[in-house]
Scaffold this active site. Structure first.
Site, PDB file in Angstrom:
ATOM      1  N   THR A  48      -4.495   5.301   2.449  1.00 44.66           N
ATOM      2  CA  THR A  48      -5.660   5.985   3.037  1.00 44.66           C
ATOM      3  C   THR A  48      -6.732   6.205   1.983  1.00 44.66           C
ATOM      4  O   THR A  48      -7.912   5.891   2.206  1.00 44.66           O
ATOM      5  CB  THR A  48      -5.236   7.328   3.679  1.00 44.66           C
ATOM      6  OG1 THR A  48      -4.442   7.048   4.841  1.00 44.66           O
ATOM      7  CG2 THR A  48      -6.448   8.156   4.096  1.00 44.66           C
ATOM      8  N   GLN A 156       0.513  -3.130   5.921  1.00 45.72           N
ATOM      9  CA  GLN A 156       1.622  -3.637   6.745  1.00 45.72           C
ATOM     10  C   GLN A 156       2.021  -5.066   6.379  1.00 45.72           C
ATOM     11  O   GLN A 156       2.990  -5.587   6.918  1.00 45.72           O
ATOM     12  CB  GLN A 156       1.225  -3.599   8.226  1.00 45.72           C
ATOM     13  CG  GLN A 156       1.133  -2.198   8.807  1.00 45.72           C
ATOM     14  CD  GLN A 156       2.487  -1.555   9.039  1.00 45.72           C
ATOM     15  OE1 GLN A 156       3.531  -2.172   8.891  1.00 45.72           O
ATOM     16  NE2 GLN A 156       2.484  -0.274   9.393  1.00 45.72           N
ATOM     17  N   HIS A 176       5.232   3.703   0.178  1.00 43.25           N
ATOM     18  CA  HIS A 176       6.273   4.070   1.147  1.00 43.25           C
ATOM     19  C   HIS A 176       6.506   3.028   2.232  1.00 43.25           C
ATOM     20  O   HIS A 176       7.480   3.108   2.965  1.00 43.25           O
ATOM     21  CB  HIS A 176       6.005   5.456   1.757  1.00 43.25           C
ATOM     22  CG  HIS A 176       4.899   5.505   2.748  1.00 43.25           C
ATOM     23  ND1 HIS A 176       3.607   5.818   2.407  1.00 43.25           N
ATOM     24  CD2 HIS A 176       4.884   5.291   4.086  1.00 43.25           C
ATOM     25  CE1 HIS A 176       2.858   5.795   3.501  1.00 43.25           C
ATOM     26  NE2 HIS A 176       3.599   5.474   4.523  1.00 43.25           N
ATOM     27  N   CYS A 298      -0.277   8.106  12.045  1.00 49.67           N
ATOM     28  CA  CYS A 298      -1.572   8.765  11.822  1.00 49.67           C
ATOM     29  C   CYS A 298      -2.340   8.991  13.117  1.00 49.67           C
ATOM     30  O   CYS A 298      -3.304   9.736  13.156  1.00 49.67           O
ATOM     31  CB  CYS A 298      -2.421   7.929  10.861  1.00 49.67           C
ATOM     32  SG  CYS A 298      -1.588   7.653   9.309  1.00 49.67           S
TER      33      CYS A 298
END
Length: 347
Positions: A48, A156, A176, A298
């Site tokens: 982000t 991704q 993560h 999110c």
């Protein structure tokens, strides 16, 4: 590592220099894993922040050159929010069209480009459907316009698909998503690309982000990336077997529509269970110890998925869609439990 490299790498004493060297070494390892030369790594708190730094940082740095930006139609909320912010700040933002399969319409993309365009941001793998864009074709088109910087949110994609990372000028990823620790990510960019600073302060590891770098987290990011890329092929073969097994089980059910398509990665299966709204089904699964998602974490808690609605033009499918995430650790037993639990819930 935390015991050994606990000093502030911005310090000039011996322990600080030792920590600084570990940062340099981590960047070398990350560039090597991505097979990149003449790129630099800016460490952030996650993807982000990396997306914010890339998008706002580039747009603000180049605003004298032009204030026109182009974004993909299926971006993560951390990308969309940046473009919304910039649109409210006097920039013109165009959203590129897509075909029925969710792939970027290249003719439309080219038609949107003007002399004022400074940035194009399109993710390669969609986080809700797993649909993979053709990075080669995107890059070939954008490279015809050397005044445009091409950014991609590859959160991704890293560790799940074999990519030529040199096809983008800047990309974001996070720890993560590749079995690393939460709280660390990076923006990898070509050297020479200037960004407007978002975090102001004292010394910065490479001039773009002030603050004390989290050395142990950064080392862990390099470790996780090396393992993810080294094991990519073996892991994906395992995922494909589980994916195909899941698809067969889902196709045997009634009132189920699979929203992911032949362009989707096997790691993400987006499916609409028409008999129950996803917000309720998600909770029922959770009560029984099965943890799925309505969309991205999110954007969870919403009544419907805007990405599925955009892809399918169906509010029903968007209201009932669930994202099933698979990995090389997922077993057939877990898939069987998912299917049998679903049957219990809707009977």
């Amino acid at each position: 590592d935390n015991q050994k490299y606990y000093a502030n790498p911005n310090s000039t004493h011996e322990l600080g220099v030792l920590a600084w060297q570990q940062l340099e070494e981590s960047s070398i390892r990350i560039n090597k894993a991505f097979k990149l030369e003449n790129y630099e790594v800016i460490y952030t708190s996650g993807a982000t922040e990396a997306n914010n730094l890339a998008i706002k940082g580039l747009a603000l740095a180049k605003k004298e050159q032009g204030k026109h930006l182009i974004v993909g139609a299926f971006e993560h909320s951390s990308v969309i929010s940046c473009f919304n912010y910039l649109a409210n700040d006097g920039f013109t933002v165009d959203v590129v069209k897509h075909d029925a399969s969710g792939l970027v319409d290249l003719d439309n993309l080219e038609s949107l480009i003007t002399k004022e365009t400074t940035l194009i941001s399109i993710s390669v793998v969609n986080s809700e459907t797993g649909i993979v864009q053709d990075l080669g074709k995107l890059s070939n088109l954008i490279r015809k316009y050397p005044f445009i910087t091409f950014h991609s949110d590859l959160t991704q994609a890293v560790g799940k698909i074999d990519l030529d990372y040199s096809l983008v000028d800047m990309f974001s990823f996070t720890g993560h998503k590749i079995y690393g620790l939460k709280g660390v990510g990076a923006l990898v960019k070509k050297k020479g690309i200037k960004l407007h600073k978002l975090i102001h302060g004292g010394k910065a590891f490479n001039g773009e982000r002030s603050g004390t770098p989290a050395v142990p987290l950064i080392i862990s990011l390099a470790n996780a990336l090396e393992i993810a890329i080294q094991d990519l092929q073996i892991n994906q073969e395992k995922v494909k077997i589980i994916h195909d097994y899941l698809l067969n089980e889902l196709k045997a059910l009634q009132d189920v529509v699979i929203n992911s398509n032949r362009f989707s990665l096997p790691n993400i299966v987006n499916v609409s269970f028409l008999k129950m709204k996803s917000i309720s089904l998600h909770q029922e699964f959770s009560r029984k110890g099965i943890y799925l998602s309505q969309g991205t974490a999110c954007a969870s808690g919403k009544e419907s998925s805007s990405i599925i609605q955009r892809l399918t033009n169906s509010l029903d499918l968007a209201m009932t869609s669930i994202r099933i995430s698979l990995s090389h650790h997922t077993t057939k037993t877990e898939i069987d439990k998912l299917i049998s639990t679903y049957k219990e819930i809707i009977k």
